[in-house]
Write an enzyme that holds these catalytic residues in place. Structure first.
Site, mmCIF file in Angstrom:
data_model
loop_
_atom_site.group_PDB
_atom_site.id
_atom_site.type_symbol
_atom_site.label_atom_id
_atom_site.label_comp_id
_atom_site.label_asym_id
_atom_site.label_seq_id
_atom_site.Cartn_x
_atom_site.Cartn_y
_atom_site.Cartn_z
ATOM 1 N N ILE A 175 0.864 -1.179 0.000
ATOM 2 C CA ILE A 175 0.000 0.000 0.000
ATOM 3 C C ILE A 175 0.902 1.231 0.000
ATOM 4 O O ILE A 175 1.782 1.351 0.851
ATOM 5 C CB ILE A 175 -0.851 0.017 1.293
ATOM 6 C CG1 ILE A 175 -1.722 -1.233 1.392
ATOM 7 C CG2 ILE A 175 -1.641 1.308 1.426
ATOM 8 C CD1 ILE A 175 -3.025 -1.157 0.687
ATOM 9 N N CYS A 176 0.692 2.147 -0.932
ATOM 10 C CA CYS A 176 1.520 3.362 -0.977
ATOM 11 C C CYS A 176 1.282 4.213 0.264
ATOM 12 O O CYS A 176 0.131 4.552 0.584
ATOM 13 C CB CYS A 176 1.208 4.181 -2.215
ATOM 14 S SG CYS A 176 1.965 5.819 -2.165
ATOM 15 N N VAL A 177 2.365 4.587 0.916
ATOM 16 C CA VAL A 177 2.237 5.301 2.190
ATOM 17 C C VAL A 177 1.586 6.673 2.016
ATOM 18 O O VAL A 177 0.712 7.059 2.801
ATOM 19 C CB VAL A 177 3.599 5.395 2.922
ATOM 20 C CG1 VAL A 177 4.639 6.156 2.117
ATOM 21 C CG2 VAL A 177 3.430 6.024 4.289
#
Lengths: 134, 130
Positions: free
Chosen positions: B77-79
């Site tokens: 998941i992209c931060v």
């Protein structure tokens, strides 16, 4: 590490959805990986490069100035599809000037923007190893 | 073939989330390698542990967690996208003093560099989006 040719395709207007802003974040992060990078704008994506954006009135931050930094990140190939500009009554003069310094030519500032036909863009896409569309 | 899959749309909102899941399942069943699945834009909502979709509907978030457990999938998941949308693991929750963490099992939160590194490593990059 092998260098791949990356192309980022932007097809959405700069505001209204978050695609354009988050796409630009990918391009900037990716620049650190020293891959060959091109960025293409077509469909409503051409609006992302318009001069004089004032989105503050709708509560949005104007991030368009960040495109000007692309030259510093060695992004020198910015393709804008001619048909998309024409369909929206736009021309090259409506776009922000985006430049890079050419170290092979006494650090002259040169335009990164290349207007291309839909047919030429098709061929360019086919040339790239990795195509990320937003 | 080594694939990386990028998921750019949220579950139930957009078919792209379903199609990505179906593609990853099918590719693994055929013996292909999945370098990583990277969730971006509203796609990060595929990683929430707090969804309770109707029982007679498909269970998308749980399906990803189960697939990850079966195949040791790397679900990232992209931060930055997660921070905008309120997806947090324990570390993020502590760091930002949030009331709770909600990252589903099998997912991890990391930077966009994981997308680019995956694109370099994989033979094919597939984007599932609008």
């Amino acid at each position: 590490m092998a260098v791949k040719k990356f192309m980022y395709i932007n097809r959405k207007a700069p505001y209204g959805t978050v695609y354009a802003l988050e796409s630009l974040e990918v391009v900037l992060i990716a620049a650190a990986f020293e891959q060959a990078v091109s960025v293409a704008f077509l469909d409503d994506g051409v609006y992302q490069l318009l001069q004089g954006q004032q989105p503050q009135a709708v509560g949005m931050k104007n991030f368009s100035a960040t495109f000007r930094a692309l030259g510093d990140y060695d992004v020198r190939h910015i393709y804008v599809e001619q048909e998309s500009l024409q369909a929206r009554g736009l021309c090259a003069a409506d776009l922000m000037p985006l430049t890079y310094e050419d170290e092979a030519d006494d650090y002259q500032e040169k335009s990164s923007i290349h207007l291309v036909s839909r047919q030429a863009l098709t061929a360019l896409i086919a040339e790239h190893d990795v195509v990320l569309s937003f | 073939m080594k694939y990386i899959v990028m998921v750019n749309e949220g579950p139930y909102q957009h078919q792209a989330a379903d199609t990505a899941l179906q593609f990853v399942r099918a590719a693994l069943a055929k013996g292909h390698t999945m370098v990583r699945v990277f969730f971006y834009h509203d796609g990060v909502n595929n990683g929430t542990a707090l969804a309770t979709p109707p029982k007679d509907d498909r269970q998308l978030q749980r399906a990803w967690s189960e697939l990850a457990a079966q195949h040791a999938l790397d679900l990232v998941i992209c931060v930055a996208a997660a921070q905008r949308r309120g997806i947090a693991d324990d570390k993020e929750a502590k760091r930002h003093h949030l009331a709770a963490a909600n990252l589903a099992p099998g997912f991890r939160i990391a930077g966009l560099g994981q997308l680019i590194a995956g694109c370099i490593e994989a033979d094919r990059t597939l984007v599932f989006g609008d």
